[in-house]
Structures are given as C-alpha cells and as structure tokens.
Design an enzyme around this catalytic site. Structure first.
Site, PDB file in Angstrom:
ATOM      1  N   GLU A  92     110.302  52.906  57.191  1.00 40.37           N
ATOM      2  CA  GLU A  92     109.108  54.016  56.938  1.00 40.37           C
ATOM      3  C   GLU A  92     109.810  55.226  57.216  1.00 40.37           C
ATOM      4  O   GLU A  92     109.391  56.378  56.814  1.00 40.37           O
ATOM      5  CB  GLU A  92     107.814  53.819  57.711  1.00 40.37           C
ATOM      6  CG  GLU A  92     107.206  52.373  57.538  1.00 40.37           C
ATOM      7  CD  GLU A  92     107.744  51.230  58.101  1.00 40.37           C
ATOM      8  OE1 GLU A  92     106.897  50.198  58.664  1.00 40.37           O
ATOM      9  OE2 GLU A  92     108.886  51.141  58.692  1.00 40.37           O
ATOM     10  N   CYS A 138     106.546  54.595  63.825  1.00 43.50           N
ATOM     11  CA  CYS A 138     106.435  54.900  62.488  1.00 43.50           C
ATOM     12  C   CYS A 138     104.853  55.158  62.193  1.00 43.50           C
ATOM     13  O   CYS A 138     104.652  55.975  61.452  1.00 43.50           O
ATOM     14  CB  CYS A 138     106.847  53.557  61.642  1.00 43.50           C
ATOM     15  SG  CYS A 138     108.770  53.326  61.559  1.00 43.50           S
ATOM     16  N   CYS A 159     105.664  50.287  62.958  1.00 42.23           N
ATOM     17  CA  CYS A 159     105.701  49.972  64.544  1.00 42.23           C
ATOM     18  C   CYS A 159     104.990  51.168  64.943  1.00 42.23           C
ATOM     19  O   CYS A 159     104.586  52.211  64.156  1.00 42.23           O
ATOM     20  CB  CYS A 159     106.939  50.007  65.048  1.00 42.23           C
ATOM     21  SG  CYS A 159     107.881  51.422  64.451  1.00 42.23           S
TER      22      CYS A 159
END
Length: 330
Positions: free
Chosen positions: A263, A292, A289
């Site tokens: 990402e 991101c 996560c």
C-alpha cells in the site's frame, strides 16, 4: 467459452467443429488423448482400437480421465470446442469450468446412416443393421467406464438439430453461440482488480510474504505497488532486509524491517509520478497495517478492498472506519 459436443455417429459434430474453428475457436477432441495413447503403444488408429483403449483408460484411471487430460491443455482466455464427449463422468469434469456448455447434436437415423455411407471410412458399418447394433452399444453402455451416449446426452445444456443443409446448421449454431455468450459471466470489477493484484504480488522480492496493492479511480488502475526493499536497496530476497532474512517471528521487530509495504509503495509511486489519488479505491491482497492505514487516510483514499486479514489488522481497521474510509473484504 467452451462448447462441448456429444451426439450419435454421423450427427454432424465434425461440421460444427470446422465451423467454430474458422471463427477462432480452438478445437480439441477427447479422442486425441486416445490417438496419442495408441501411437505410444504402436497400435493402428482404428475405430475399434479407439473404443477399446478409451474403455481401458477409463477403467484404469477413472471414467473422467480423458476430460481431465484435455482440461490441462485449456487456458482461460480462449474459446474452445471439444468433440467426442461420450461419458457422463467426462461432462462432470468439464463442468468444473463455469464457462463450459454441452451441446447435443441430433439427426435422424436415416440422415446419419447416409452420411456414414457417404464418408466411406474403412471401419464404418456397411449395413443399416450393423449401424444399429453399433449405436446400441455406444448409446446404452451399462459399464460406467464405457461409452454412454444416452446418459451423456441427458446432461446437455442445449440441443441442435442437423437434418438439413450445412448452411442451416451454421445458422442455428450462430444463434446458439450468441445466446451462450450472454450466459457466460464476466468477472465483477472487484474480482477483476483483485486478481490483477494477485499477479502484481508475484513481483514482490520479500521472502516473508508477497503482497500487492492497486489504486483504482473510475475503474482505471492509476498505480500499483508490491512489498519489498526501497528503490536502490538490495532486494530482500538477495539479502537486503536483515529482519526478513533472519526469518524473524511474524509480528515482531517490525521496526527493523527494511521492506516497504504494498500500500505504501502504491501511494508513494503515485507521488513519484505526480498522479493524484484523492477519491480513489485501494485494492490490496492483505488488509493494511497501522502505518499504511494512516497513509490511506491522509492520501484521501475513500475505500479499501482487501482479500486476506493481516495478522495485526484490528487497530488499522478501527482507524480506517473511524476516519470514514469504507472497508470491504473480498
């Protein structure tokens, strides 16, 4: 699409194969497998030998073996016509493909016998009585490993009559192909983009996990990213990331990981090339996560579509939803 053909001897299946071939269909026959086997065994290719070796292969490897071997030759991006489908188990195997349809070709006994006599093959029946006896064996086979044209025909999705001229057959076939084309489902946009993301993930150089992300706007890919070490740094799979190469336990020592996430790379690639991503949707093979998730929010992305759950994904999910970013799992 895959059009399978079944029907009695002389019904005109070969003419359908020839017609579809010139329109771009790739032709296969389950009998091709039998011919290959006879060549391997050094036996002549006759009708009797084809029937015998077919029955033998079905007994040894299962009644659907010819279809299994043929399916291995097919890709998902072509149209196919498959001839010589003579057993219900073969139909069951081929129907694993959602784009497969079985077409039953029918013609009267008189027409079929006249065609058989006209083509003049050496091993074809010479009298109507011989013709009927052979048909009975092929049509009413009791052994599940033998030809069972009757039971196979019962599984057909469509039927086409072929008692008239070749142009009449071709006209009927044209209508069938048009109708079938409308029934073959195309992938949804979600599936389309996620499957592309899965291919993009194969470019990842991370030895721990391969992840990819796409940024989509107006049904158009505007950026892609996969996880791995930053530009100019030795690839992870070449020793570039100490954490990954030490096979560190998942979820630990993340601060020591050199690899950028998919990402993150999709977003920064957009910045690198000067492409605006405000209002775009992110497709990713794993849910984001925390880092991101924060980048997604601050970049103005409006939706995240993910495939698999990231092991540490609960907090990022709450953050995304709290910020008004739509989140869906595909």
């Amino acid at each position: 699409m895959i059009i399978g053909l079944t029907g009695r001897n002389g019904s005109g299946k070969g003419e359908i194969v020839n017609t579809l071939k010139v329109t771009g269909f790739e032709a296969h026959s389950l009998s091709d497998i039998l011919r290959e086997e006879l060549v391997r065994l050094g036996q002549p290719i006759t009708r009797d030998n084809l029937i015998a070796i077919g029955n033998e292969l079905r007994r040894q490897q299962g009644p659907g073996i010819l279809a299994e071997k043929t399916l291995q030759k097919l890709s998902s991006d072509k149209n196919y016509v498959i001839d010589s489908i003579r057993n219900p188990a073969e139909v069951a195997v081929l129907k694993r493909r959602p784009d497969f349809r079985l077409l039953h070709v029918v013609a009267s006994e008189k027409v079929r016998f006249e065609r058989i006599k006209k083509r003049g093959r050496e091993n074809d029946p010479q009298t109507l009585d011989q013709f009927r006896k052979l048909e009975k064996i092929e049509f009413e086979g009791k052994d599940e490993t033998s030809q069972q044209l009757g039971k196979t025909a019962e599984l057909a999705d469509l039927e086409i009559e072929n008692n008239e001229t070749l142009p009449a057959l071709q006209e009927g076939l044209k209508k069938i192909v048009q109708d079938l084309s409308a029934t073959i489902a195309r992938p949804s946009w979600d599936t389309y983009f996620m499957e592309i993301a899965k291919v993009v993930s194969l470019r990842s150089n991370c030895i721990k996990r391969k992840v990819a992300a796409l940024l989509i706007k107006d049904k158009r890919i505007i950026s892609t990213g996969y996880n791995g070490t930053p530009r100019g740094v030795t690839n992870c799979n070449e020793g570039g990331c100490p954490r990954c190469n030490n096979l560190t336990q998942s979820g630990t020592q993340l601060e020591d990981c050199y690899c950028s996430h998919a990402e993150e790379n999709a977003i920064t690639q957009s910045a690198y090339h000067g492409v605006t991503i405000k209002g775009a949707t992110l497709y990713t093979t794993f849910s984001p996560c925390l880092l991101c998730a924060k980048m997604i929010i601050n970049s103005g992305l409006v939706e995240v579509v993910f495939n698999h759950d990231y092991p540490l994904g609960e907090t990022p999910m709450r953050l995304l939803q709290g910020a008004g970013v739509r989140v869906r799992q595909l």
